[in-house]
Design a protein around this motif. Structure first.
Motif, mmCIF file in Angstrom:
data_model
loop_
_atom_site.group_PDB
_atom_site.id
_atom_site.type_symbol
_atom_site.label_atom_id
_atom_site.label_comp_id
_atom_site.label_asym_id
_atom_site.label_seq_id
_atom_site.Cartn_x
_atom_site.Cartn_y
_atom_site.Cartn_z
ATOM 1 N N UNK A 4 0.806 -1.215 0.000
ATOM 2 C CA UNK A 4 0.000 0.000 0.000
ATOM 3 C C UNK A 4 0.847 1.277 0.000
ATOM 4 N N UNK A 5 2.173 1.119 -0.035
ATOM 5 C CA UNK A 5 3.077 2.280 -0.159
ATOM 6 C C UNK A 5 2.834 3.342 0.913
ATOM 7 N N UNK A 6 2.507 2.908 2.127
ATOM 8 C CA UNK A 6 2.235 3.873 3.199
ATOM 9 C C UNK A 6 3.496 4.364 3.882
ATOM 10 N N UNK A 7 4.622 3.710 3.602
ATOM 11 C CA UNK A 7 5.883 4.134 4.196
ATOM 12 C C UNK A 7 6.958 4.143 3.113
ATOM 13 N N UNK A 8 7.987 4.953 3.335
ATOM 14 C CA UNK A 8 9.093 5.051 2.388
ATOM 15 C C UNK A 8 10.381 5.300 3.167
ATOM 16 N N UNK A 9 11.487 4.767 2.657
ATOM 17 C CA UNK A 9 12.776 5.091 3.261
ATOM 18 C C UNK A 9 13.808 5.339 2.172
ATOM 19 N N UNK A 10 14.827 6.105 2.509
ATOM 20 C CA UNK A 10 15.937 6.400 1.605
ATOM 21 C C UNK A 10 17.006 5.334 1.794
ATOM 22 N N UNK A 11 17.493 4.805 0.688
ATOM 23 C CA UNK A 11 18.383 3.651 0.726
ATOM 24 C C UNK A 11 19.838 4.054 0.480
ATOM 25 N N UNK A 12 20.692 3.715 1.426
ATOM 26 C CA UNK A 12 22.122 3.885 1.236
ATOM 27 C C UNK A 12 22.733 2.591 0.718
ATOM 28 N N UNK A 13 23.742 2.704 -0.156
ATOM 29 C CA UNK A 13 24.400 1.541 -0.750
ATOM 30 C C UNK A 13 25.909 1.675 -0.609
ATOM 31 N N UNK A 14 26.556 0.534 -0.336
ATOM 32 C CA UNK A 14 28.010 0.551 -0.174
ATOM 33 C C UNK A 14 28.576 -0.811 -0.562
ATOM 34 N N UNK A 15 29.738 -0.806 -1.210
ATOM 35 C CA UNK A 15 30.446 -2.041 -1.521
ATOM 36 C C UNK A 15 31.381 -2.383 -0.368
ATOM 37 N N UNK A 16 31.334 -3.653 0.070
ATOM 38 C CA UNK A 16 32.193 -4.102 1.159
ATOM 39 C C UNK A 16 32.804 -5.446 0.794
ATOM 40 N N UNK A 17 34.058 -5.443 0.386
ATOM 41 C CA UNK A 17 34.756 -6.680 0.040
ATOM 42 C C UNK A 17 33.968 -7.518 -0.964
ATOM 43 N N UNK A 18 33.393 -6.864 -1.944
ATOM 44 C CA UNK A 18 32.635 -7.552 -2.978
ATOM 45 C C UNK A 18 31.163 -7.695 -2.669
ATOM 46 N N UNK A 19 30.788 -7.537 -1.404
ATOM 47 C CA UNK A 19 29.385 -7.621 -1.004
ATOM 48 C C UNK A 19 28.728 -6.253 -1.146
ATOM 49 N N UNK A 20 27.410 -6.235 -1.105
ATOM 50 C CA UNK A 20 26.679 -4.972 -1.143
ATOM 51 C C UNK A 20 25.936 -4.796 0.169
ATOM 52 N N UNK A 21 26.087 -3.618 0.767
ATOM 53 C CA UNK A 21 25.401 -3.313 2.020
ATOM 54 C C UNK A 21 24.331 -2.251 1.769
ATOM 55 N N UNK A 22 23.123 -2.552 2.221
ATOM 56 C CA UNK A 22 21.994 -1.635 2.158
ATOM 57 C C UNK A 22 21.763 -1.066 3.553
ATOM 58 N N UNK A 23 21.586 0.229 3.633
ATOM 59 C CA UNK A 23 21.312 0.883 4.914
ATOM 60 C C UNK A 23 20.154 1.851 4.723
ATOM 61 N N UNK A 24 19.129 1.694 5.543
ATOM 62 C CA UNK A 24 17.997 2.616 5.439
ATOM 63 C C UNK A 24 18.356 3.935 6.087
#
Length: 234
Positions: A133-153
């Motif tokens: 229902x799209x009642x909430x939203x957050x801004x997504x941070x992205x970072x590369x860590x030793x080949x992995x991807x980290x998502x941070x709200x």
């Protein structure tokens, strides 16, 4: 390095946000997040969440409320079958978006954690609408860590009628997700944690999945995971 204004609109939102840092990701992680309406690629992951956990009784109460909109859920378990569906499409507002639909197959029922993500031109980063229902939203941070991807709200907002209300940092659920690829096992792994400054640990899961890449040229996504309400405020 390309400036953001020079980057084509219909490429992976993750490439748009991370730019050169995207190349630091493991090649399989790069492939996994390279879906858009320009390449007509959709991603489906199928695997097992080895552990799903939640927090204290108050946290469980909050999770029960959120589960009504397919935002998290109060169930816990081990070795739960799991799917994630990422379909790129153009929404009713003309934006390039992609589904973020996670399905957990408990023995007696399904639990869902749904979202819709898009690259915000004004914020120069991905934002994700939570639930169908799209009642909430957050801004997504992205970072590369030793080949992995980290998502941070980051900042979060709730939509109540015509109001867009900032969720105070004290009570919001902060999301941390690490996703990586294991060359030896040839599987994707993930570890997600949701915590609150007020309530402490809220929810999380960790496990693995295999990848399936599909050609997707449909104008809309499967009915089961289609948003029941659409929001264009960012």
């Amino acid at each position: 390095m390309l400036q953001s204004a020079q980057i084509p609109t219909h490429i992976s939102a993750y490439k748009r946000q991370m730019v050169a840092e995207y190349e630091k990701l493991h090649p399989e992680i790069q492939k996994r997040f390279d879906f858009s309406t320009s390449n007509n690629i959709a991603f489906i992951g199928r695997g097992v969440m080895e552990r799903i956990w939640n927090g204290n009784k108050l946290a469980v109460f909050v999770l029960k409320l959120l589960s009504k909109s397919n935002i998290l859920f109060p169930r816990t378990g081990q070795n739960i079958s799991y799917e994630i569906h990422n379909y790129p499409y153009i929404d009713d507002f003309g934006r390039e978006v992609h589904s973020m639909n996670r399905v957990f197959y408990f023995t007696d029922e399904e639990q869902r954690f749904d979202g819709t993500a898009t690259y915000s031109e004004s914020k120069q980063q991905i934002v994700e609408y939570l639930g169908l229902d799209h009642r909430m939203i957050f801004e997504m941070g992205l970072k590369a860590e030793n080949g992995a991807i980290r998502f941070t709200s980051g900042r979060q907002f709730a939509f109540l009628g015509k109001l867009k209300i900032p969720v105070p940092s004290l009570i919001r659920g902060d999301i941390e997700l690490l996703e990586w690829y294991d060359d030896e096992k040839q599987k994707f792994y993930l570890d997600l944690k949701v915590t609150s400054k007020l309530l402490g640990p809220l929810f999380g899961f960790t496990g693995w999945f295999d990848a399936e890449y599909l050609v997707f040229k449909e104008p809309t996504i499967p009915q089961k995971i289609k948003p029941i309400r659409k929001e264009n405020r960012e």
